[in-house]
Motif scaffolding. Structure first.
Motif, PDB file in Angstrom:
ATOM      1  N   LYS A 201       8.893  14.455  -6.989  1.00  0.00           N
ATOM      2  CA  LYS A 201       9.136  13.210  -7.713  1.00  0.00           C
ATOM      3  C   LYS A 201      10.470  12.588  -7.293  1.00  0.00           C
ATOM      4  N   VAL A 202      11.493  13.424  -7.146  1.00  0.00           N
ATOM      5  CA  VAL A 202      12.813  12.935  -6.739  1.00  0.00           C
ATOM      6  C   VAL A 202      12.749  12.301  -5.358  1.00  0.00           C
ATOM      7  N   LYS A 203      12.042  12.953  -4.434  1.00  0.00           N
ATOM      8  CA  LYS A 203      11.916  12.398  -3.078  1.00  0.00           C
ATOM      9  C   LYS A 203      11.207  11.045  -3.096  1.00  0.00           C
ATOM     10  N   CYS A 204      10.152  10.940  -3.898  1.00  0.00           N
ATOM     11  CA  CYS A 204       9.429   9.662  -3.998  1.00  0.00           C
ATOM     12  C   CYS A 204      10.346   8.561  -4.530  1.00  0.00           C
ATOM     13  N   ILE A 205      11.096   8.882  -5.589  1.00  0.00           N
ATOM     14  CA  ILE A 205      11.991   7.893  -6.195  1.00  0.00           C
ATOM     15  C   ILE A 205      13.087   7.499  -5.209  1.00  0.00           C
ATOM     16  N   GLY A 206      13.639   8.490  -4.505  1.00  0.00           N
ATOM     17  CA  GLY A 206      14.682   8.193  -3.532  1.00  0.00           C
ATOM     18  C   GLY A 206      14.182   7.289  -2.419  1.00  0.00           C
ATOM     19  N   THR A 207      12.953   7.520  -1.968  1.00  0.00           N
ATOM     20  CA  THR A 207      12.370   6.674  -0.916  1.00  0.00           C
ATOM     21  C   THR A 207      12.148   5.263  -1.430  1.00  0.00           C
ATOM     22  N   LEU A 208      11.608   5.134  -2.643  1.00  0.00           N
ATOM     23  CA  LEU A 208      11.371   3.816  -3.234  1.00  0.00           C
ATOM     24  C   LEU A 208      12.686   3.059  -3.422  1.00  0.00           C
ATOM     25  N   GLU A 209      13.717   3.767  -3.813  1.00  0.00           N
ATOM     26  CA  GLU A 209      15.036   3.150  -3.993  1.00  0.00           C
ATOM     27  C   GLU A 209      15.511   2.462  -2.718  1.00  0.00           C
ATOM     28  N   CYS A 210      15.334   3.147  -1.587  1.00  0.00           N
ATOM     29  CA  CYS A 210      15.774   2.569  -0.312  1.00  0.00           C
ATOM     30  C   CYS A 210      14.914   1.377   0.090  1.00  0.00           C
ATOM     31  N   LEU A 211      13.616   1.482  -0.117  1.00  0.00           N
ATOM     32  CA  LEU A 211      12.722   0.378   0.236  1.00  0.00           C
ATOM     33  C   LEU A 211      13.022  -0.870  -0.584  1.00  0.00           C
ATOM     34  N   ALA A 212      13.434  -0.657  -1.827  1.00  0.00           N
ATOM     35  CA  ALA A 212      13.702  -1.795  -2.717  1.00  0.00           C
ATOM     36  C   ALA A 212      14.896  -2.623  -2.245  1.00  0.00           C
ATOM     37  N   GLN A 213      15.677  -2.084  -1.327  1.00  0.00           N
ATOM     38  CA  GLN A 213      16.897  -2.780  -0.898  1.00  0.00           C
ATOM     39  C   GLN A 213      16.713  -3.567   0.397  1.00  0.00           C
ATOM     40  N   HIS A 214      15.457  -3.898   0.722  1.00  0.00           N
ATOM     41  CA  HIS A 214      15.227  -4.822   1.836  1.00  0.00           C
ATOM     42  C   HIS A 214      15.465  -6.231   1.313  1.00  0.00           C
TER      43      HIS A 214
ATOM     44  N   GLU B 272       0.828  -1.202   0.000  1.00  0.00           N
ATOM     45  CA  GLU B 272       0.000   0.000   0.000  1.00  0.00           C
ATOM     46  C   GLU B 272       0.868   1.261   0.000  1.00  0.00           C
ATOM     47  N   GLN B 273       1.931   1.260   0.792  1.00  0.00           N
ATOM     48  CA  GLN B 273       2.805   2.430   0.852  1.00  0.00           C
ATOM     49  C   GLN B 273       3.550   2.631  -0.464  1.00  0.00           C
ATOM     50  N   VAL B 274       4.008   1.555  -1.058  1.00  0.00           N
ATOM     51  CA  VAL B 274       4.688   1.658  -2.357  1.00  0.00           C
ATOM     52  C   VAL B 274       3.729   2.241  -3.396  1.00  0.00           C
ATOM     53  N   ASN B 275       2.494   1.768  -3.406  1.00  0.00           N
ATOM     54  CA  ASN B 275       1.511   2.283  -4.369  1.00  0.00           C
ATOM     55  C   ASN B 275       1.262   3.774  -4.168  1.00  0.00           C
ATOM     56  N   VAL B 276       1.176   4.214  -2.903  1.00  0.00           N
ATOM     57  CA  VAL B 276       0.956   5.638  -2.630  1.00  0.00           C
ATOM     58  C   VAL B 276       2.131   6.461  -3.146  1.00  0.00           C
ATOM     59  N   LEU B 277       3.354   6.003  -2.907  1.00  0.00           N
ATOM     60  CA  LEU B 277       4.536   6.731  -3.376  1.00  0.00           C
ATOM     61  C   LEU B 277       4.588   6.784  -4.898  1.00  0.00           C
ATOM     62  N   VAL B 278       4.230   5.689  -5.545  1.00  0.00           N
ATOM     63  CA  VAL B 278       4.202   5.667  -7.010  1.00  0.00           C
ATOM     64  C   VAL B 278       3.155   6.638  -7.532  1.00  0.00           C
ATOM     65  N   GLN B 279       1.974   6.628  -6.929  1.00  0.00           N
ATOM     66  CA  GLN B 279       0.910   7.532  -7.371  1.00  0.00           C
ATOM     67  C   GLN B 279       1.284   8.985  -7.140  1.00  0.00           C
TER      68      GLN B 279
END
Length: 683
Positions: A565-578, A547-554
């Motif tokens: 947009k940069v902040k959203c991408i930067g946050t997603l980048e970190c989450l992807a590294q779990h 749900e959080q990933v979808n909100v950031l993408v939207q």
């Protein structure tokens, strides 16, 4: 990563007190939504009456009409109420002048920047300048011997001075032109005379003087230098900030003395000292570590002791209790209305608002303390710049990346660890949680009590800005190098903080595009920066939730601001590294690859951030989620993106957007090297 630079602090302690962005534009709509439109014509007529009592009544009536009523304020603006009241500042009757100043003060506070700009353009400073020496003279007489001072001295020293000071404070935030004009008036001795006589004057007026001085010393060298260089001034401010003087009841006016006003004054003087620091010897303040010995001990209790939910509930109770007195009764000419006549409920509402504004100010000052990022890089010298400009656009600027390491900014030493954060982070997390009165209803209606809504939303935003500075300051490369969590508590703190921020954002909601919902939008735009900072610090620990990933993408897709947009991408980048979240990694990486596939539709900075994010995510081919890279054919996608990224970088103006150009060249070089590296692996 894109770093959050020190943000110039917004100086308005009381931003538009009664927001009107939920109202349709135009006088017709204002007339349709105002319940007091019939009262406006008589008031405007009485402003020009030959009878001074009627002129005074009209000035007071303006204050009564605009209270919490932006529609009526707009109608009065359409009748040139500002110009009319400025004319009354030159009235032959002193009481009319005092009441006109009071109405102009209230217009400044309730109307905000537009009305202040109108006042400045209509030359309000001319009459205001003449009042300063007059008030100073009466103040001196009053302080020396109150019994021999003029009969109206107390009213002029307190009420009139308060009004004039507040108008000047508001005007100083209108534009640099207005600020420069106010700098020429020589206000510092005038304002300090009130602070220096704290034991003999009312706190309300002293606090207004401190508020004005706080605004004027913020990023304004002429005034800050004048205060800094005067040892008596800084010693006085330090004594008040430390609470060296006991609370007292001047002239028996005990009802004006309250812990709230004392606290507000201490916070303001603390802010002034920070604005003018470093303070040179021989001032006693030169020996004080302003941040650690004064600001933190003074301000942390202020932000820790408040419960916004309790304040919101109390305001709702007071609104329900308030007697519904017909407005026209308040305007009856039988017994001229008093501008300070307020019901007990109104007085408590004002006290609660004052308390919230003090909390807001404390958080603003802490935001400055938390901004420990390095200053921007110094300008490149002209000869070096000219040499850069002579390079061939297509070929040899590929080699410029080899010099990147020589240009890395010096980073500050890390002076805080995650385990040290709770003292300031925990109260800030409490302050970002919305209440039922924090924002106007999404249906476009007005808040039940606009001043409370304005104050609450301002606190939420200030607290988010402070958190943003804290986490992005801790997330600089030098701070992160060799970072390890000292304890399980440190590791567990990240997910708890992350959940608290998401809880606040969820309560704000995503309906941010309607009229009057600008503050909700601001919360999201700042909040995603906070998420990015947390995600960097606890990278590999935070689990990407669908749900959080979808909100950031939207949010990234819908945002018009490239920085968001940069902040959203930067946050997603970190989450992807779990490491264990392969499905989450796949969701995020597919979105990032889709951005690279449409370079013409994505702004430059988000495009570069997406390319950099994919490189960072898949820089370790042994990571469990690297299977997503191989199965998704990402090597081919990144290979295809090389030329579009080169083209985008060539299009960045080397002179006008130097930092972005450098960032683009770094990403371009890294992308080329990454593609070659992954090809060589033959996985």
């Amino acid at each position: 990563m894109g770093k959050s630079q020190k943000k110039r602090q917004m100086r308005r302690h009381n931003p538009v007190r009664v927001p009107d962005s939920h109202l349709p534009k135009g006088l017709d709509s204002a007339s349709a939504s105002s319940s007091k439109r019939e009262a406006i014509l008589p008031i405007m007529q009485k402003m020009e009456s030959p009878d001074a009592a009627e002129r005074k009544w009209a000035c007071v009536a303006v204050s009564n009409l605009i209270q919490n009523d932006p529609s009526t304020r707009r109608l009065l603006q359409g009748k040139d109420i500002v110009g009319t009241l400025i004319t009354r500042l030159s009235d032959s009757e002193e009481e009319v002048v005092v009441e006109a100043a009071g109405s102009l003060r209230n217009l400044c506070i309730d109307g905000g920047y537009d009305i202040c700009a109108e006042m400045y353009n209509k030359n309000i400073l001319s009459p205001l300048k003449t009042f300063i020496p007059k008030i100073s003279g009466i103040l001196s007489q009053y302080l020396e011997n109150p019994k021999t001072a003029p009969e109206n001295a107390q009213k002029l020293v307190y009420e009139f001075a308060d009004n004039v000071i507040t108008i000047l404070w508001c005007l100083s935030e209108t534009s640099n032109k207005a600020l420069n004009a106010i700098n020429q008036i020589g206000l510092v001795p005038f304002l300090m005379s009130f602070l220096g006589s704290k034991d003999k004057l009312l706190l309300s007026t002293i606090t207004s003087a401190a508020q004005s001085l706080y605004v004027l010393t913020d990023d304004n060298p002429p005034i800050s230098n004048e205060v800094r260089s005067n040892g008596e001034y800084t010693a006085c401010l330090l004594a008040i900030a430390r609470g060296d003087e006991e609370t007292r009841k001047p002239n028996g006016k005990g009802k004006d003395v309250s812990d709230d006003r004392e606290t507000a004054l201490r916070v303001l003087c603390t802010g002034i000292l920070r604005n003018v620091s470093p303070i040179p010897p021989p001032s006693v303040a030169a020996m004080v570590d302003i941040d650690n010995e004064l600001i933190l001990p003074t301000l942390l209790p202020v932000i820790s002791s408040v419960s916004l939910s309790e304040i919101s509930q109390r305001v709702q109770e007071l609104i329900a209790q308030e007697d519904a007195v017909p407005e026209m009764e308040k305007l009856s000419l039988k017994g001229t209305p008093k501008s300070d006549h307020k019901s007990p409920a109104e007085l408590e509402l004002e006290r609660l608002e004052r308390h919230m504004r003090t909390v807001q100010l404390a958080v603003e000052i802490l935001t400055g303390v938390s901004a420990t990022l390095p200053d921007p890089e110094p300008e490149v010298e002209d000869d070096a710049e000219a040499q850069d400009d002579g390079m061939d656009e297509d070929g040899d600027d590929e080699a410029e990346g080899s010099d990147e390491e020589a240009d890395i900014e010096p980073q500050p030493q890390r002076n805080a660890a995650p385990s040290a954060l709770p003292t300031i982070v925990e109260p800030l997390l409490a302050l970002i949680q919305p209440t039922p009165l924090s924002f106007p209803p999404t249906a476009g209606a007005a808040s039940p009590h606009p001043p409370t809504t304005s104050a609450l939303s301002a606190i939420h935003i200030c607290a988010l800005e402070c958190l943003n500075n804290i986490f992005l300051s801790l997330a600089t490369p030098a701070q992160l190098q060799g970072r390890g969590f000292a304890s399980d508590a440190d590791r567990e703190a990240g997910p708890k903080i992350w959940d608290a921020v998401w809880r606040a954002l969820a309560a704000v909601g995503t309906d941010v595009d309607g009229p009057g919902q600008e503050r909700r939008r601001d919360v999201w735009q700042i909040g995603v920066g906070v998420l990015w900072g947390i995600a960097i610090l606890w990278k590999g620990i935070l689990v990407p939730q669908v749900e959080q990933v979808n909100v950031l993408v939207q949010l990234c897709t819908a945002a018009s601001d490239p920085a968001v947009k940069v902040k959203c991408i930067g946050t997603l980048e970190c989450l992807a590294q779990h490491p264990q979240s392969i499905d989450g990694n796949r969701m995020i990486s597919q979105f990032l690859v889709s951005l690279l596939a449409q370079p013409a539709a994505v702004p430059t900075e988000p495009l570069l951030q997406a390319a950099s994010a994919l490189i960072d995510i898949y820089s370790d081919e042994t990571a469990p989620y690297d299977v997503v890279f191989r199965q998704g054919g990402y090597l081919q996608a990144l290979t295809a993106a090389v030329e579009p990224v080169r083209k985008v970088v060539r299009g960045i103006d080397r002179k006008r957007e130097r930092d972005l150009r450098r960032r683009g060249e770094e990403v371009r070089d890294n992308l080329v090297a990454f593609v070659e590296y992954r090809r060589a692996l033959r996985l």
